[in-house]
Design an enzyme around this catalytic site. Structure first.
Site, PDB file in Angstrom:
ATOM      1  N   GLY A 132       0.818  -1.205   0.000  1.00  0.00           N
ATOM      2  CA  GLY A 132       0.000   0.000   0.000  1.00  0.00           C
ATOM      3  C   GLY A 132       0.851   1.253   0.000  1.00  0.00           C
ATOM      4  N   ARG A 187       0.803  -5.076  -5.866  1.00  0.00           N
ATOM      5  CA  ARG A 187       0.937  -6.372  -5.188  1.00  0.00           C
ATOM      6  C   ARG A 187       1.559  -7.344  -6.182  1.00  0.00           C
ATOM      7  NH1 ARG A 187      -0.325  -4.648   0.013  1.00  0.00           N
ATOM      8  NH2 ARG A 187      -2.189  -3.329  -0.077  1.00  0.00           N
ATOM      9  N   ASP A 214       5.342  -5.351   6.145  1.00  0.00           N
ATOM     10  CA  ASP A 214       5.864  -6.684   6.446  1.00  0.00           C
ATOM     11  C   ASP A 214       5.965  -7.571   5.209  1.00  0.00           C
ATOM     12  OD1 ASP A 214       6.283  -6.209   9.105  1.00  0.00           O
ATOM     13  OD2 ASP A 214       4.398  -7.097   9.791  1.00  0.00           O
ATOM     14  N   THR A 259       3.958   2.296   5.877  1.00  0.00           N
ATOM     15  CA  THR A 259       2.569   1.824   5.993  1.00  0.00           C
ATOM     16  C   THR A 259       1.807   2.762   6.909  1.00  0.00           C
ATOM     17  OG1 THR A 259       1.122   0.098   6.911  1.00  0.00           O
ATOM     18  CG2 THR A 259       3.375   0.181   7.755  1.00  0.00           C
ATOM     19  N   ASP A 307      -0.619   2.015   8.699  1.00  0.00           N
ATOM     20  CA  ASP A 307      -1.231   1.279   9.803  1.00  0.00           C
ATOM     21  C   ASP A 307      -0.393   1.242  11.072  1.00  0.00           C
ATOM     22  OD1 ASP A 307      -3.540   0.658   8.393  1.00  0.00           O
ATOM     23  OD2 ASP A 307      -2.696  -1.165   7.546  1.00  0.00           O
ATOM     24  N   ASP A 316       1.868  -0.772  11.971  1.00  0.00           N
ATOM     25  CA  ASP A 316       1.762  -2.132  12.491  1.00  0.00           C
ATOM     26  C   ASP A 316       3.040  -2.958  12.327  1.00  0.00           C
ATOM     27  OD1 ASP A 316       1.624  -2.281   9.747  1.00  0.00           O
ATOM     28  OD2 ASP A 316      -0.060  -3.667   9.678  1.00  0.00           O
ATOM     29  N   ARG A 363      -7.104  -2.771   8.838  1.00  0.00           N
ATOM     30  CA  ARG A 363      -7.702  -4.100   8.697  1.00  0.00           C
ATOM     31  C   ARG A 363      -7.298  -5.016   9.844  1.00  0.00           C
ATOM     32  NH1 ARG A 363      -5.947  -5.108   3.971  1.00  0.00           N
ATOM     33  NH2 ARG A 363      -4.188  -6.436   4.532  1.00  0.00           N
TER      34      ARG A 363
END
Length: 325
Positions: A16, A77, A108, A130, A132, A134, A176
């Protein structure tokens, strides 16, 4: 240590997109050129590497990009990169183009590709990109600061109209598998409820009871921040309106959180990480991730970084619930 010094560095963005990626690309290119190295940009991530979408970069090519959102290298992707054949092909293409050092900007999944290439003889360094937040080895990831500020500003606007109409508003933010955007916005926007993928067993009946109690106290709005990993915002709004009689609307912020001009923090941190990544490659290091932990930039072994698990500190969520009361 590599058998010979690094001469050509490749850079790609994968997974992303995130605001600040362009600042990292610019830093990689200009730091490498300043050290007398050749730089090659790889378009569309690992898919572009496999398709040989590789171009030489000059300092001029990365002028006037630091303020732009997204990634000038584009991203995609790539399922083929998950296969051994795809990894072997990618390593061979790096060798064909003389890329003996590769900077991978992503999350990741992107680091897994960098890990495989490192084992196949391509020196690799990852930079966490990212929205996120995360990635376990770092307290900062490129794009999170911009994304969370974009969401916060949107939620402020929704609260204004929610108050005017005395509504309950459910605002769905990205996340997500991780609830960092939801948590930060929940606190920053003064939300009454925060729903995160880390807590899937939330009690909708308790939310309905709380809305009733708030209405009795004369409260004019009720804000629920809902992470993408929980989802179901539109149906949830219908259920809450039916149970409470309070007009309820769902707003899904979606990909607007990925776009926009990056904040100063995202530009600064991304630039530092891009430059450090080049320095690590020049030092002969490989299979590393640049992170920001405990107030300083550090690098970690990719194998160790991928094995780490990141969780939201319990005290942060407890404080968020106390503030909602």
């Amino acid at each position: 240590m590599p058998k010979k010094p690094i001469r050509t560095i490749g850079v790609l963005t994968s997974g992303g997109d995130a605001p600040g990626m362009n600042a990292a690309i610019r830093a990689v290119v200009r730091t490498a050129l300043g050290k007398g190295l050749r730089v090659r940009g790889i378009r569309r991530g690992y898919q572009g590497l496999l398709d040989e979408e590789i171009i030489d970069y000059s300092a001029r090519d990365v002028s006037d990009i630091v303020q732009r959102g997204g990634t000038i290298l584009q991203t995609a992707r790539c399922e083929e990169m998950r296969t051994e054949a795809g990894q072997q092909k990618a390593a061979a293409i790096c060798k064909k183009y003389g890329i003996d050092g590769l900077v991978v900007i992503g999350g990741d999944g992107s680091f897994m590709g960098a890990q495989k290439l490192s084992h196949l003889g391509v020196n690799t360094v990852g930079i966490p990109g990212t929205i996120d937040l995360d990635i376990a080895c770092t307290d900062y990831t490129i794009g999170f600061d911009t994304a969370v500020n974009t969401a916060m500003e949107a939620i402020d606007k929704i609260r204004d109209t929610s108050t005017s109409h005395q509504r309950c508003s459910i605002i769905e933010v990205m996340g997500r598998d991780a609830g960092y955007i939801a948590l930060w916005c929940g606190v920053a926007n003064g939300a009454e409820r925060i729903l995160m993928p880390e807590e899937k067993d939330f009690d909708e009946k308790a939310i309905i009871a709380d809305i009733h109690a708030c209405k009795e106290r004369g409260k004019k709005n009720y804000i629920i921040i809902n992470a993408e990993g929980i989802g179901d915002s539109i149906n949830m709004a219908e259920r809450i309106e039916k149970a409470t009689g309070m007009e309820t609307r769902a707003t899904i912020l979606g990909h607007m959180q990925r776009g926009g001009s990056p904040t100063c923090k995202d530009r600064m941190y991304a630039s530092m990480m891009g430059s450090i990544a080049v320095d690590l490659l020049v030092q002969g290091k490989t299979n590393r991730v640049v992170g920001y932990l405990e107030g300083k930039y550090q690098d970690f072994d990719i194998d160790e970084a991928l094995a780490m698990k990141k969780t939201i500190p319990e005290y942060q969520y407890e404080i968020a619930k106390e503030l909602a009361l």
